[in-house]
Design an enzyme around this catalytic site. Structure first.
Site, PDB file in Angstrom:
ATOM      1  N   HIS A 171      -3.639 -13.249 -18.486  1.00  0.00           N
ATOM      2  CA  HIS A 171      -3.669 -12.644 -17.150  1.00  0.00           C
ATOM      3  C   HIS A 171      -3.879 -13.658 -16.023  1.00  0.00           C
ATOM      4  CE1 HIS A 171      -4.878  -8.407 -18.864  1.00  0.00           C
ATOM      5  NE2 HIS A 171      -3.854  -8.950 -19.495  1.00  0.00           N
ATOM      6  N   GLU A 263       1.042  -0.285 -11.551  1.00  0.00           N
ATOM      7  CA  GLU A 263       0.925   0.212 -10.179  1.00  0.00           C
ATOM      8  C   GLU A 263       1.800  -0.553  -9.195  1.00  0.00           C
ATOM      9  OE1 GLU A 263      -3.173  -0.229  -9.063  1.00  0.00           O
ATOM     10  OE2 GLU A 263      -3.860   1.373 -10.393  1.00  0.00           O
ATOM     11  N   TYR A 273      -8.731  -2.168  -4.846  1.00  0.00           N
ATOM     12  CA  TYR A 273      -7.653  -1.423  -5.516  1.00  0.00           C
ATOM     13  C   TYR A 273      -8.092  -0.854  -6.869  1.00  0.00           C
ATOM     14  CZ  TYR A 273      -4.987  -2.302  -1.464  1.00  0.00           C
ATOM     15  OH  TYR A 273      -4.580  -2.271  -0.151  1.00  0.00           O
ATOM     16  N   TYR A 284      -5.670   0.214 -24.994  1.00  0.00           N
ATOM     17  CA  TYR A 284      -4.538   0.144 -25.920  1.00  0.00           C
ATOM     18  C   TYR A 284      -4.736   1.036 -27.146  1.00  0.00           C
ATOM     19  CZ  TYR A 284      -2.576  -3.525 -23.059  1.00  0.00           C
ATOM     20  OH  TYR A 284      -2.032  -4.220 -22.001  1.00  0.00           O
TER      21      TYR A 284
HETATM   22 CA   LIG Z   1      -5.443   0.263  -8.830  1.00  0.00          CA
END
Ligand SMILES: [Ca+2]
Length: 392
Positions: A171, A263, A273, A284
């Protein structure tokens, strides 16, 4: 042929039926089959609002993940796992390797993540690179800029290194946008989700710097004790798409959810957010994330979300004239449900979604508009391809 007829019929009723409120995912339409050319170097598609051909521009890459055009018409390609930068002559398909690229940490989600030619390149010559790097304390996303001397990068400057560096390979984000003197950087949570809500960390954030790497004094957390002043927004999971709306100049972002809950967000200064407190995705293994909330006061709702996940990547607002039916549309590369996602947006709403190229099984990682008005994509089978309109 039956498919062509049904698509032709669909063309008569574009955009009519599907009005999607914020945070309500649409059932997309637009499954297609491409018709191979006689030359077998391209495919022709009849989509809802354009007839187009897809053709191979260049091959031999691993996973092209960043595309940016130089003013001379050459297309710079960042190849993520290879850690290489190349320039394609898009007319001939000839690929030239660019020298002097810094070493990247290429494991798992790492590598050379994005390349961005400065909008005023003719005057200043700057090329921006985002990549995963190995620092003594761990791995992190860094942003450098450099200039081209012939086919070699020179004068490399380190503008930014996300804090903290972490010894994993997950990530990293990352997309770059330059807008009117400011540099925006999208950063993943480094698979350390609590960091996304921690404004003492850069991970899981959108960063805003001046284009020389210094921190603007009007950033939202400049005066908050213990917060990092470069943060522009927070609560993001792994944002791999970032683009400026051509009219509103708002910054739009896409990010990977966990299982479901990818998103699209419109990024506003200082806002939260939500990840990992609120999400439309699940773990998962199917369990809820946290206590399973999808909304909470003080946290932004996505403009749009995808369940199941499409694994969204590079993002483009189309502004060209080659595809009149696509002007103002948002295009997003989809890597899990392999296709090129086309969204019709109207102000703060997504009105319609179409999934292009969904018969090809290409993991579309990046999408860019050429100076010719054609749409260029990079796919994980190592190709750079071009969508061009077909008459009639
Ligand atoms: Ca979000």
């Amino acid at each position: 042929m039956r498919r062509m007829i049904s698509d032709a019929r669909r063309k008569l009723t574009p955009y009519l039926t599907l009005v999607v409120s914020a945070a309500t995912a649409a059932a997309p339409t637009g499954a297609q089959s491409g018709t191979p050319d006689s030359s077998a170097t391209g495919w022709t598609y009849e989509s809802q609002s354009a007839r187009f051909r897809v053709e191979v521009v260049a091959t031999g890459f691993q996973r092209p993940s960043g595309l940016s055009f130089l003013p001379d018409g050459r297309l710079l390609v960042a190849d993520r796992p290879a850690g290489t930068l190349s320039a394609i002559d898009v007319g001939s398909g000839v690929v030239t390797r660019i020298g002097g690229v810094p070493p990247v940490h290429a494991k798992v989600d790492g590598g050379l993540l994005d390349v961005l030619v400065h909008p005023d390149y003719t005057r200043n010559g700057w090329i921006y690179l985002a990549y995963a790097a190995e620092l003594p304390e761990g791995n992190t996303t860094v942003v450098d800029r450099a200039r081209l001397d012939g086919d070699r990068l020179v004068g490399i400057e380190r503008l930014f290194a996300a804090r903290p560096a972490i010894p994993n390979d997950n990530h990293f984000g990352c997309r770059l946008v330059l807008d009117r003197g400011f540099l925006f950087i999208s950063l993943g949570d480094r698979d350390t989700r609590e960091l996304a809500q921690d404004v003492a960390s850069d991970d899981g954030k959108i960063i805003r710097l001046r284009e020389d790497g210094t921190v603007p004094r009007d950033n939202p957390f400049v005066k908050r004790k213990g917060a990092l002043p470069e943060i522009w927004s927070y609560g993001h999971r792994n944002p791999q798409g970032l683009a400026l709306h051509p009219e509103t100049r708002e910054l739009w972002e896409d990010e990977h959810g966990p299982k479901g809950g990818d998103e699209i967000n419109v990024i506003q200064r200082g806002r939260n957010y939500g990840w990992p407190v609120i999400t439309y995705g699940r773990e998962y293994d199917g369990r809820p994330v946290g206590d399973g909330r999808t909304r909470q006061a003080g946290m932004e709702q996505p403009l749009y979300y995808y369940v199941p996940s499409i694994a969204p990547s590079g993002m483009l607002f189309y502004t060209g004239t080659a595809f009149p039916g696509w002007r103002g549309n948002l295009f997003i590369g989809a890597m899990a449900l392999t296709h090129l996602n086309r969204l019709v947006a109207d102000g703060g709403r997504i009105l319609h979604e179409e999934r292009l190229l969904d018969d090809r099984q290409w993991r579309v990682r990046v999408v860019q508009q050429g100076p010719d008005g054609f749409i260029y994509i990079g796919v994980d089978s190592g190709m750079v391809l071009r969508l061009r309109p077909v008459e009639g």
